[in-house]
Structure formats: structure tokens, C-alpha cells
Enzyme design. Structure first.
Site, mmCIF file in Angstrom:
data_model
loop_
_atom_site.group_PDB
_atom_site.id
_atom_site.type_symbol
_atom_site.label_atom_id
_atom_site.label_comp_id
_atom_site.label_asym_id
_atom_site.label_seq_id
_atom_site.Cartn_x
_atom_site.Cartn_y
_atom_site.Cartn_z
ATOM 1 C CE LYS A 198 38.234 -5.386 17.440
ATOM 2 N NZ LYS A 198 37.850 -6.818 17.245
ATOM 3 C CE1 TYR A 222 36.321 -5.107 20.613
ATOM 4 C CE2 TYR A 222 36.440 -7.470 20.993
ATOM 5 C CZ TYR A 222 35.959 -6.398 20.263
ATOM 6 O OH TYR A 222 35.131 -6.629 19.204
#
Length: 301
Positions: free
Chosen positions: A169, A141
Site C-alpha cells: 500500500k 504499508y
């Protein structure tokens, strides 16, 4: 006409699911099961639990594990369950990863260590330690606006060599850097910024991880479906139609968790209150969200 897509290890359309609470603020596992069922029925390929949208800073380790177990049991093999296990402590992150694996998660969302601002070699080692400790695939992320630390493209290229680092992400707002990594690795890039759903998909992204999908899962998935069907104009129109709701939910000054729970509650769906220090949306904000959602539905997107 169909378009060849890169490997999407967790599907294309992922929801960053809120964590429902009871009126008293306790974990609402029945509500989580109901919401998960609805999201999968409405087109979500995967559910990301205990991210920022899921209020991970204010849920306990035991609550995180219970949430994964409940959602994994109810969705079975119909959707991937990705557990957020990130923290600023490598040792604690490893513990959370192992517990999520035991609870039935299909993958792990691991955010860059925050606040301590480690250098890139330390960032790389952090992710490698988690990837080595668990048998699950990782989604890294990258959200420097919250963590203050970027996963630099060169670091991402090295991390892509690890067999269990499978996806990203992407909330870095650096489309050039993203494309450099896409061109040189097999990492599956999921945008975490809804305004980039179509732009990232067009250049080779795998899909999205969306907070807005809590309330509009079919509308967001429709962007990808239209593009895959060769209807590029239709995909662009669908992206444009959701912008008003995206802006109100994600760029109005209120956290996405707050706006998602306010709108879910207004629609009669499981949500409950937010935990402090977050505060609930006011009536005016909630009415504005509901009006924008109704306009989206009436537009037939």
C-alpha cells in the site's frame, strides 16, 4: 480492448473500511456487516479492516479479531478481507497477525513501525518476522508521513524476495521510487492516495486501497474499469470528477476517518462516532462533504 495487468492478489478495488461504532462508542458488528455487504455489492474486491481509517489505534485486539470474523463471515469468497495488524512492536504485530489468520483474514496489512524510527535493516527484519510467522500474504504499508520511516526502494527489493510478501500500500508520494520497484519485482502496488489511482495504474499498479471508497466505491472503481476497457479519456475524466470529494475528505485538515464517518452518517449508512482523541466533523464540514458527494453523483461518474 483489454489491458494486461500485473497480478492483484487482493483484487483491484479495495476499501479501507471504517469501523462502525454504536452511539455509545461500542463496536457495532451489525453495522460492520451491513457496510461490508454494501461495499462488496458496489464493486469492492477487497476490504481492509483495522487500518488507520478503521481507528486501529483505539480498538482493542479482541475488537480487531471480532471485526475480521464478522466481515469474513458475511462476505465469504466474494471479496478479500485484509486485516491491519501493524504496530510499533514486532512481537505484538506477530500476535495480531496470528489472531487475524485464525479469525478468517485472507491477508495482512503491516505498516512500518512508527515513532521509534528503526533503521532499514531493522525495518526489513520486522517485516520478515511477520511474514515468517503467518501463512497469509502480506501487504506492506509504506506511509512515511505518518510513521516517519520510509521503506526505501532497495529495502523493498529485498523484501520482495520473500514468498509471502505480495503487495504494497503505497503512500510514499515517490512515483519514481515506486516505478523502480515495479520494474524489478512482482510486488502488487496499491495506491493509498486517491489522487494517484489512475497515475499508478497506468504505470503498472494493481489498484487502490481507498478511504473515499467507503462512500463512493462505484465511482472509484469506474476509473479502473474505464482504463481497462481502453477508454483512457473516460478514465481521466472519472479521476478528475472525484477530485473535489477526495480533497474534502483527505486534504481538508480533518482525518479521513472523521470525514468518511460524517458522510456515511449523513447518507444514513452505518458509521457511528469516532473515538477520542478524534472528534466528529462539524455541521459545516458535513454539509460541504454531502454537497460534494451529490455533485459527484449528479455528474454521472
Amino acid at each position: 480492448m483489454t489491458t494486461s495487468r500485473p497480478t492483484a492478489p487482493f483484487g483491484r478495488a479495495l476499501c479501507a473500511m471504517i469501523t462502525p461504532f454504536t452511539d455509545s462508542g461500542a463496536l457495532d458488528l451489525d453495522g460492520a456487516r451491513q457496510l461490508a455487504e454494501r461495499l462488496v455489492a458496489d464493486g469492492c474486491d477487497g476490504l481492509v479492516l483495522s487500518g488507520t481509517t478503521g481507528e486501529s489505534p483505539t480498538t482493542t485486539d479482541a475488537e480487531k479479531s471480532a471485526l475480521v470474523r464478522a466481515v469474513a463471515e458475511v462476505v465469504g469468497d466474494r471479496a478479500a478481507v485484509v486485516a491491519g495488524v501493524g504496530s510499533s512492536d514486532t512481537r505484538h504485530t506477530v500476535e495480531l497477525a496470528l489472531e487475524a489468520e485464525k479469525a478468517g483474514a485472507d491477508g495482512l496489512l503491516v505498516v512500518t513501525p512508527y515513532y521509534s524510527r528503526p533503521p532499514q535493516d531493522a525495518v526489513e527484519e520486522h517485516f520478515r518476522e511477520i511474514a515468517d510467522a503467518s501463512g497469509l500474504p502480506l501487504m506492506l504499508y509504506d506511509i512515511p508521513g505518518r510513521t516517519s520511516t520510509r521503506i526505501e526502494p532497495e529495502t523493498m527489493l529485498r523484501l520482495a524476495e520473500h514468498p509471502r510478501i505480495a503487495a504494497v500500500k503505497d503512500c510514499a508520494y515517490d512515483l519514481l521510487g515506486t516505478q523502480k520497484v515495479l520494474a524489478r519485482t512482482d510486488l502488487a502496488y496499491y495506491t493509498g492516495c486517491e489522487e494517484f489511482i489512475l497515475p499508478l495504474y497506468v504505470v503498472g499498479g494493481a489498484g487502490y486501497v481507498s478511504t473515499v471508497a467507503n462512500v463512493a466505491p462505484r465511482h472509484l472503481r469506474g476509473i479502473l474499469d474505464a482504463y481497462d476497457a481502453g477508454d483512457t479519456a473516460g478514465a481521466a475524466l472519472r479521476q478528475q470528477q472525484v477530485i473535489e470529494l477526495i480533497e474534502l475528505m483527505m486534504a481538508s485538515g480533518l482525518p479521513g476517518t472523521v470525514t468518511a464517518k460524517a458522510l456515511l452518517g449523513a447518507l444514513g449508512l452505518p458509521a457511528g462516532p469516532v473515538r477520542a482523541p478524534l472528534r466528529p466533523a462539524g455541521r459545516d464540514a458535513t454539509d460541504g462533504l454531502l454537497a460534494a458527494f451529490e455533485r459527484l453523483v449528479n455528474a454521472g461518474a
